[in-house]
Each structure stands twice: as structure tokens, then as C-alpha cells.
Design an enzyme around this catalytic site. Structure first.
Site, PDB file in Angstrom:
ATOM      1  N   HIS A 290       0.819  -1.312  -0.082  1.00 31.39           N
ATOM      2  CA  HIS A 290       0.007  -0.039  -0.042  1.00 31.39           C
ATOM      3  C   HIS A 290       0.983   1.366   0.031  1.00 31.39           C
ATOM      4  O   HIS A 290       1.712   1.451   0.942  1.00 31.39           O
ATOM      5  CB  HIS A 290      -0.860  -0.042   1.278  1.00 31.39           C
ATOM      6  CG  HIS A 290      -1.939  -1.166   1.272  1.00 31.39           C
ATOM      7  ND1 HIS A 290      -2.239  -1.722   2.190  1.00 31.39           N
ATOM      8  CD2 HIS A 290      -2.624  -1.604   0.339  1.00 31.39           C
ATOM      9  CE1 HIS A 290      -3.078  -2.600   2.283  1.00 31.39           C
ATOM     10  NE2 HIS A 290      -3.335  -2.847   0.942  1.00 31.39           N
ATOM     11  N   HIS A 463       4.080  -0.154   4.715  1.00 34.23           N
ATOM     12  CA  HIS A 463       4.706  -1.148   5.535  1.00 34.23           C
ATOM     13  C   HIS A 463       3.793  -2.249   5.554  1.00 34.23           C
ATOM     14  O   HIS A 463       3.595  -3.069   6.570  1.00 34.23           O
ATOM     15  CB  HIS A 463       5.065  -0.814   6.887  1.00 34.23           C
ATOM     16  CG  HIS A 463       5.603   0.542   7.172  1.00 34.23           C
ATOM     17  ND1 HIS A 463       6.951   0.856   6.825  1.00 34.23           N
ATOM     18  CD2 HIS A 463       5.142   1.573   7.551  1.00 34.23           C
ATOM     19  CE1 HIS A 463       7.259   2.126   6.934  1.00 34.23           C
ATOM     20  NE2 HIS A 463       6.124   2.567   7.629  1.00 34.23           N
ATOM     21  N   HIS A 464       3.171  -2.722   4.497  1.00 35.99           N
ATOM     22  CA  HIS A 464       1.996  -3.716   4.188  1.00 35.99           C
ATOM     23  C   HIS A 464       2.508  -4.795   3.142  1.00 35.99           C
ATOM     24  O   HIS A 464       1.572  -5.017   2.421  1.00 35.99           O
ATOM     25  CB  HIS A 464       0.474  -3.037   4.128  1.00 35.99           C
ATOM     26  CG  HIS A 464       0.121  -2.268   5.103  1.00 35.99           C
ATOM     27  ND1 HIS A 464      -0.706  -1.383   4.973  1.00 35.99           N
ATOM     28  CD2 HIS A 464       0.505  -2.156   6.327  1.00 35.99           C
ATOM     29  CE1 HIS A 464      -1.101  -0.525   5.965  1.00 35.99           C
ATOM     30  NE2 HIS A 464      -0.055  -1.086   6.944  1.00 35.99           N
ATOM     31  N   CYS A 465       3.878  -4.856   2.988  1.00 34.00           N
ATOM     32  CA  CYS A 465       4.168  -5.772   1.788  1.00 34.00           C
ATOM     33  C   CYS A 465       3.467  -7.188   1.734  1.00 34.00           C
ATOM     34  O   CYS A 465       3.687  -7.649   3.186  1.00 34.00           O
ATOM     35  CB  CYS A 465       5.676  -5.454   1.541  1.00 34.00           C
ATOM     36  SG  CYS A 465       6.585  -5.929   3.103  1.00 34.00           S
TER      37      CYS A 465
END
Length: 530
Positions: A290, A463-465
Site C-alpha cells: 500500500h 509497511h504492508h508488503c
């Protein structure tokens, strides 16, 4: 020199910590947890506001992305945790699970057992929710889930501003509906961070069958005749697993180690001089994340926590926390937010908000000298896909991380719509008495091209990998629906890299759910006590 275990868990992040706690419940199972990072003893890992220090270096590998070719070659700081507990030890502690339709779409892709009704019991099993115990929430689990303790009056004004645009207040965005603005619940207990390590590892360190090694970096997986047998450490030590090797190093770390071990795209590995053990082109592909955009407003008075950055105010903040668990130290600084629509016809909210009770909180984000607030937005279901690849065969080299942000034109359009919506919220009358002026993007940004130019300077990762070791039932999938590696026996991948598509929210709660579900499957497949 070799030493044997039943299970070797590589990576002590959110999912790996869960596996360590759950698998070691069976006293007959010898469990080894290897974490390349260090201890979480520093107080910043436990204080809610410690998050503000995390994207600026503490507890991070310090990696960056490659230049983003669809964003004017912008390079992003890509924070990856270097501490026991992983992302759960350094994040903003926001407890969101995604939308139920995210998981139902996984099931529709063929991932039987991963629909919302299938995964909900594992979310509940993990929870010790201080507020709810119902069809959607549980009490008594290892993970503390609590209400924010340090909101400010401007948060209520934000809710009123959203209401002026028809966006409702939602008391629980993890229940019947995700729509609306809210106070997020937080992964905290007693106003301290409840990381996966604190929830699942620390209470169980005394178990004789659980060994935890910190600063333990794996050089490669050991594979013999199509079967994972153990790991080789950086110093050459070999550790053997009699049952399974469990890779839990995250959406960057897991594909990185697989490729270093000769598992991945054969042409890429051969170019780097790495012997190919298994040609699997999708390892390190399908990277999703994101992209976070932000609107910053300067305030007309001390209505945020910015003033506490000054030394004498910082001392007062520490005293407030010690004496009453209140004030800025008790805040994650982003516990207010919600979900709404960039596309009014979307199947569920496609934009997420995080209201920052200050400015300059994260790496690269501008600060307002006189104080301000930051309203972030991210488009939740990006179509762009990136990669994680190696620079070379040397494990000391940082990976090549390419989220490929905004490669798809729809991602660009919807991201800009989300940014415009944050501006609209902040311009509503209920916030007028707090806000002096919008500073970023500011009044000079008017056209879509100007917005695009702006976000090529002012944006960051959420930080949503996820997605780089995709689960599926097709021949290209990296793991099957029981998270077993396709083509190598006794090897599983258990972390957010297995997501076929990134969920529509923060991802840490889902990583813990994945760990809980995987632990049950591993126990069942190995004839262990449930």
C-alpha cells in the site's frame, strides 16, 4: 558440527513467534527459533509512542527500494524489522484484519480453507480483547488488544468532519462492517506494546523444548534430494530439522533466503552464480504494498503532540506516562482513522485513513515547526505488482526491493482520489477551530498532474508488503493451501508472503492469524497434540 531439532523456524517476526509458542506446547517437539535481529529490551520497543523512532533506524535493516520508474525514480525507505517480534515490535500497533471479502476472494481463487469463516476462528484464538467477546472477537488469547488511552479532542473533531461528508462513525471496524471512521484497537496490554514476541515467545522461554537464538542469520536452506533438511548459518554451522523447516522471514526476507538457497527464477540465480536447486519463477514475484499519501495541516494552537518533541515537554510526557499511563508516550500516534471509498462502486472500502497526532512522525515526512496533524490515505487494492530480487550471491548485500508503485494507471487515479478526500475531510467546519492552514499538498496543487508530481516527492510505504511466495492451487504457486512449498518436501512458508492478494488494511493481525492457522496444520500433519 550439527545439532538436531524437530522444527527450525527461520524468522522471529509475527508469524514465526506464533509458531514458536504454539509448536512448543507439545513437550515432545524440539523447536528452534532463529531470529537474525536482536533483543527487544530497549524501552522504545514497548512504549506505544516508540513507533515514531522505528522508521528512522532503530530496529530496522535500513533497506531502500530501487528507484520507482513510475514515480519519477523516487527511492523509498523500506523499513524491515531487525528485532525479535518483527513488524509487531516496531509498527504502530493498529489492530485491523482486512475485509471479509479479501479472504473470500482467496477461497474463490482456489485457496480452500482460507475464506473469512475459515480464518475468523484463528483471529479470535489469538485475541485477548479488553472490550469485546462475541462472534468476531475473543478473550484469553496471547495477544493483547486494547482501546487507545491517549486520544486528543481533535480526534472527535475529525469524526465530526467525516460525518459532514456522510462518513459514519464505526465503533468496531473488525466486526459486521469495515465502513466508517474509528478509533482503532491496538495490539497493547496495560498501555504497553503487545508484540508477537511478547505474546508468544517471552512467556514460554522457560520451556525446555524451545530454543531461541538471536543475531542468528541463516546463510541458506539445506535441501537434499528434494527435501529440506535444515539450515546453514553464516558461520558455517549446520542445524538439522527432523520434521520441518519453517520459513517465516516476511514478504522480503522469505523470498530473499529462498533465492540465496537456489530456489527461485533460474535465469536470475544463474546470472548471479547461484546453483539452481529448483526453478520457481514466482518466488519474489507478485510483491504488493500500500502506497501511503499524506495531507499535513498546521494547527492554530497546541492541539497535537508535536510540542512534546521539545526536551522539557518530552520530560513531562515521560512523567505523564509513568504516573498515569497517559499523554503522548501512551499514544501510538496513529490510533485514529477508518475506511472509505475512492470508487463509490467498490465492493468494500478501498481507502484507509490514519490520522497522525503530529507531523514528521515517520521517516521522510515533513514536520511543522508550530505543530500540526497528518492525515494519511492509502489505496487498499493495488493492481501493480513488484519483485524482490538479489543483488548478488553475498547474503550481506541488501535485496533489490521493487514495489513497482503506480505501475497500473488505476492505482494512480485512486491514490490521488484518496489524497483529495483527506483534504476534503480536513477542510470541514468541525476542524476549523484547530487548523490554521493546509501546508501539504497546499493550495497550489490543483491538477492531477500536480498531484502526481506532489506524491512523487511526498509519499511513503504503508509497511504492508505481501504476496512474494504466493499460495495457490495452480502450477505457478509457491506454496499450497497448507503452506507447503511446492516441489520441496518438509519446507513451509508461513508469513505475509503467502497472501495471494494483499488484504484491505494493515497486515500484522493477519500475519498472526496465518501463524495460528499454520501451527494447527503443522501439528495435525505431524501427529502432534493440538
Amino acid at each position: 558440527m550439527s545439532k538436531g531439532y524437530d522444527f527450525i523456524i527461520i524468522g522471529g517476526g509475527s508469524a514465526g513467534s506464533v509458531l514458536a509458542g504454539r509448536l512448543s506446547e507439545d513437550a515432545s517437539a524440539r523447536v528452534l527459533l532463529l531470529e537474525a535481529g536482536g533483543s527487544d529490551r530497549h524501552p522504545f520497543y514497548h512504549l506505544p509512542a516508540g513507533f515514531a523512532k522505528m522508521t528512522k533506524g532503530i530496529g530496522s535493516w535500513g533497506w531502500d527500494t530501487v528507484p520507482q520508474k513510475h514515480m519519477q525514480n523516487k527511492v523509498f525507505r523500506y523499513t524491515q524489522a531487525k528485532v525479535i517480534g518483527g513488524g509487531s515490535a516496531i509498527n504502530a500497533q493498529i489492530y485491523t484484519r482486512g475485509n471479509p471479502q479479501d479472504y473470500d476472494e482467496w477461497r474463490q481463487m482456489g485457496c480452500t480453507g482460507w475464506g473469512y469463516d475459515d480464518v475468523l476462528p484463528y483471529f479470535k484464538k489469538a485475541e485477548d480483547n479488553e472490550t469485546y467477546e462475541n462472534a468476531y472477537h475473543g478473550k484469553g488469547g496471547p495477544l493483547g488488544v486494547s482501546e487507545p488511552r491517549a486520544p486528543l479532542p481533535i480526534c472527535e473533531a475529525y469524526f465530526e468532519a467525516a460525518a459532514a461528508l456522510g462518513i459514519p462513525r464505526n465503533p468496531d471496524i473488525n466486526s459486521e462492517t469495515q465502513d466508517g471512521v474509528c478509533f482503532y484497537q491496538l495490539t497493547q496490554r496495560n498501555v504497553r506494546r503487545s508484540s508477537a514476541a511478547m505474546a508468544y515467545v517471552t512467556p514460554n522461554r522457560g520451556r525446555p523444548n524451545l530454543t531461541v537464538k538471536l543475531g542468528a542469520q541463516v546463510r541458506r536452506l539445506l535441501v537434499e534430494r528434494g527435501c529440506a533438511t535444515g539450515v546453514e548459518m553464516m558461520d558455517g554451522t549446520r542445524l538439522m530439522a527432523d520434521r520441518e523447516v519453517l520459513l517465516c522471514s516476511g514478504a522480503v526476507g522469505s523470498p530473499r533466503l529462498l533465492q540465496l538457497s537456489g530456489l527461485g527464477p533460474a535465469d536470475h540465480l544463474s546470472q548471479l552464480g547461484i546453483d539452481v536447486v529448483a526453478d520457481q519463477p514466482e518466488i519474489g514475484a507478485n510483491l504488493q504494498d500500500h502506497l501511503d499519501l499524506y495531507c499535513i495541516s498546521e494547527l492554530s494552537g497546541p492541539y497535537s503532540y508535536d510540542r512534546y518533541a521539545r526536551p522539557h515537554w518530552a520530560a513531562l510526557a515521560g512523567l505523564q506516562y509513568v504516573m498515569g499511563r497517559k499523554g503522548p508516550v501512551a499514544s501510538s500516534l496513529f490510533e485514529t482513522g477508518g475506511f472509505w471509498y475512492a470508487d463509490p462502486d467498490a465492493r468494500s472500502p478501498d481507502i484507509q485513513f490514519h490520522l497522525g497526532l503530529g507531523t514528521g512522525i515517520e521517516h521522510g515526512v515533513a514536520a511543522m515547526p508550530q505543530g500540526g496533524i497528518t492525515l494519511n490515505s492509502c489505496y487498499l487494492r493495488p493492481r501493480s505488482r513488484g519483485t524482490v530480487r538479489l543483488q548478488g550471491a553475498d547474503p550481506a548485500k541488501a535485496p533489490l526491493i521493487d514495489p513497482n508503485y503506480l505501475q497500473d494507471p488505476l492505482d494512480r487515479e485512486m491514490s490521488i482520489r484518496g489524497l483529495k478526500l483527506t483534504q476534503e475531510i480536513l477542510s470541514q467546519a468541525p476542524l476549523a477551530k484547530y487548523i490554521l492552514a493546509e501546508r501539504l499538498p497546499g493550495p497550489d496543487v490543483k491538477t492531477d498532474q500536480a498531484y502526481f508530481d506532489f506524491i512523487c516527492t511526498h509519499s511513503k510505504t504503508s509497511h504492508h508488503c505481501a504476496g512474494t511466495c504466493r499460495m495457490g492451487v495452480d502450477d505457478g504457486a509457491v506454496v499450497d493451501t497448507r503452506l507447503r512449498f511446492n516441489g520441496i518436501e518438509r519446507l513451509r512458508v508461513v508469513d505475509n508472503s503467502i497472501m495471494p492478494t494483499v488484504i484491505s488494511s494493515n497486515t500484522n493481525a493477519a500475519a498472526i492469524m496465518i501463524g495460528e492457522k499454520a501451527a494447527e496444520m503443522i501439528k495435525s500433519d505431524n501427529g502432534m497434540k493440538a
